[in-house]
Write an enzyme that holds these catalytic residues in place. Structure first.
Site, short mmCIF file in Angstrom:
data_model
loop_
_atom_site.label_atom_id
_atom_site.label_comp_id
_atom_site.label_asym_id
_atom_site.label_seq_id
_atom_site.Cartn_x
_atom_site.Cartn_y
_atom_site.Cartn_z
N LYS A 117 1.00 -1.20 0.07
CA LYS A 117 -0.23 0.70 0.13
C LYS A 117 0.53 1.33 -0.16
O LYS A 117 0.84 1.85 -0.40
CB LYS A 117 -0.74 -0.32 1.01
N LYS A 199 -4.10 -10.76 -7.17
CA LYS A 199 -5.12 -10.73 -6.45
C LYS A 199 -6.64 -9.80 -7.40
O LYS A 199 -6.42 -8.57 -6.99
CB LYS A 199 -4.84 -10.50 -5.07
N LYS A 202 -10.69 -5.15 -4.70
CA LYS A 202 -11.79 -3.24 -5.31
C LYS A 202 -11.36 -1.75 -6.14
O LYS A 202 -12.28 -1.68 -6.91
CB LYS A 202 -12.36 -3.07 -4.21
P1 TYM Z 1 -10.86 -6.22 3.30
O1 TYM Z 1 -11.72 -5.15 3.67
O2 TYM Z 1 -9.42 -6.08 2.30
O3 TYM Z 1 -11.27 -7.56 2.96
C1 TYM Z 1 -12.40 -8.28 3.41
C2 TYM Z 1 -12.23 -9.53 3.12
O4 TYM Z 1 -12.09 -10.04 2.35
C3 TYM Z 1 -10.95 -10.92 2.27
N1 TYM Z 1 -11.31 -11.11 0.12
C4 TYM Z 1 -10.28 -11.70 -0.97
N2 TYM Z 1 -10.59 -12.63 -0.45
C5 TYM Z 1 -9.89 -13.81 -1.44
N3 TYM Z 1 -10.02 -13.36 -2.87
C6 TYM Z 1 -9.65 -11.94 -3.03
N4 TYM Z 1 -9.60 -11.16 -3.89
C7 TYM Z 1 -10.37 -11.06 -2.03
N5 TYM Z 1 -9.77 -9.46 -1.45
C8 TYM Z 1 -10.39 -9.51 -0.23
C9 TYM Z 1 -10.10 -10.52 2.58
O5 TYM Z 1 -9.60 -11.56 2.82
C10 TYM Z 1 -10.90 -9.97 4.49
O6 TYM Z 1 -10.90 -10.86 4.60
N6 TYM Z 1 -8.09 -5.87 7.62
C11 TYM Z 1 -9.03 -6.20 6.85
C12 TYM Z 1 -10.43 -6.12 7.39
C13 TYM Z 1 -10.23 -5.75 9.20
C14 TYM Z 1 -10.75 -7.22 9.76
C15 TYM Z 1 -10.70 -6.81 11.51
C16 TYM Z 1 -10.80 -8.86 9.26
C17 TYM Z 1 -10.32 -5.11 9.94
N7 TYM Z 1 -10.56 -5.13 11.29
C18 TYM Z 1 -10.65 -7.62 11.92
C19 TYM Z 1 -11.60 -9.22 10.30
C20 TYM Z 1 -10.41 -9.43 11.71
C21 TYM Z 1 -9.25 -5.39 5.60
O7 TYM Z 1 -8.80 -4.78 4.76
O8 TYM Z 1 -10.33 -6.67 4.58
#
Ligand code: TYM
Length: 339
Positions: A117, A199, A202
């Site tokens: 990032k 990957k 979004k």
């Molecule tokens: P974030 O918002 O980027 O993504 C949310 C969830 O979606 C999953 N994900 C994917 N899984 C498979 N293939 C993909 N292409 C893909 N893109 C996204 C991510 O692995 C995630 O599970 N740091 C986290 C958010 C967070 C969180 C937490 C998660 C904050 N606090 C506490 C669990 C527990 C994040 O940025 O996810």
């Protein structure tokens, strides 16, 4: 009296920083829905994480509500799970500070997502981006989550949460549950439709690389038809040799539940990828269309949505407060409510 065994807890969250893709469903959301009946479940919209990138306030507010509506549209039931917004439970950032003081600089600088990032947003490498995984650890540890259903890209962050739980427990006394990640075997990492070695994200500037949950049926079909595939014509799962086809097979599995062996055998006599892509496109349309329709319905009743989130905040705060009180006491902060 016989004691009732306590249900284990799961917690997870997503950032309201853009539209959700099929990757979010595959890696996380569909498992939240499955696990919510068996586990004591909490799901938050992590708006505080989202401000590590620049946000337009009105958009952030709208997207936060959109994301909560999307959780429900995808099958998270407010009667079974606590759904809430991170910033409405101030204990998250309060615990994050205590954990920040237990985290080494090196631990944060090793995070691959921070490195990625900060390369992509070199004009805004803020300290929040650096300490982001500590806030995530606080989200998890505050509720003593046993299991955290996430996609593969969150594995390293989960490792930090585990280390911080162990460190606090060791330094003071047993307080936190050490959480385990729950990463699905298929769908834990859905790849870009245009560059299958990356990957699906979004924030990809190429809209054709991702299937968004708000895409129309025709957009979904067209994107799958145009998906980059590999040379050859066989439908066979081979993640390294045939990343494009393997990714489409994963998507078909997510949409229909068919195993790779079943997919391979039903396309064994087919040459060329066209009919396979048609099948994947149609399966995704059937899977996504009802979610999209429910989303619009839920989003149209903002009053109800806000009420669900208010109830969620209250339920989450009750629990968060208890953990934080313990943590503050063990840390050595004075509790003025005590005589
Ligand atoms: P974030 O918002 O980027 O993504 C949310 C969830 O979606 C999953 N994900 C994917 N899984 C498979 N293939 C993909 N292409 C893909 N893109 C996204 C991510 O692995 C995630 O599970 N740091 C986290 C958010 C967070 C969180 C937490 C998660 C904050 N606090 C506490 C669990 C527990 C994040 O940025 O996810």
């Amino acid at each position: 009296m016989e004691s009732v065994p306590q249900r284990k807890t799961i917690l997870s969250g997503m950032q309201p920083s853009g539209e959700l893709t099929i990757g979010h469903i595959a890696g996380a959301l569909r498992n939240w829905v499955r696990l919510q009946t068996e586990f004591d479940s909490l799901f938050c919209v992590v708006d505080q994480h989202a401000i590590t990138a620049r946000q337009v306030p009105a958009d952030l507010r709208r997207r936060t509500l959109d994301l909560a509506a999307m959780y429900i549209a995808a099958g998270v039931e407010p009667e079974k799970s606590v759904i809430f917004i991170q910033s409405t439970v101030p204990e998250h950032s309060q615990l994050a500070w205590v954990l920040t003081c237990l985290t080494g600089m090196g631990e944060c600088s090793r995070m691959t997502q921070f490195k990625d990032k900060s390369e992509r947003h070199s004009d805004n490498i803020n300290v929040g981006l650096f300490t982001y995984p500590i806030l995530m650890a606080a989200d998890i540890l505050l509720y003593n989550a046993d299991l955290v259903p996430v996609g593969e890209d969150q594995k390293q962050h989960l490792e930090l949460a585990r280390n911080l739980a162990e460190r606090f427990n060791h330094h003071y006394s047993p307080t936190f549950t050490v959480p385990d990640p729950f990463i699905p075997e298929v769908g834990g990492r859905i790849m870009s439709l245009q560059e299958p070695e990356r990957k699906m994200s979004k924030s990809d500037p190429n809209r054709n690389a991702s299937i968004f949950l708000t895409d129309t049926d025709d957009q979904i079909r067209t994107k799958i038809r145009r998906a980059v595939t590999d040379s050859g014509s066989e439908i066979r799962y081979d993640e390294t040799g045939r990343p494009g086809i393997s990714n489409l097979m994963s998507l078909l599995n997510v949409a229909t539940g068919q195993s790779f062996a079943e997919i391979e055998s039903s396309f064994a006599n087919v040459t060329g990828y066209a009919s396979f892509k048609e099948a994947v496109g149609e399966a995704l349309v059937s899977y996504i269309a009802p979610i999209r329709d429910r989303f619009l319905e839920i989003r149209a009743d903002e009053e109800r949505l806000r009420s669900i989130l208010r109830d969620g905040a209250e339920a989450a705060r009750g629990r968060a407060r208890k953990t934080l009180r313990k943590v503050y006491k063990k840390t050595g902060f004075v509790d003025l409510t005590e005589k």
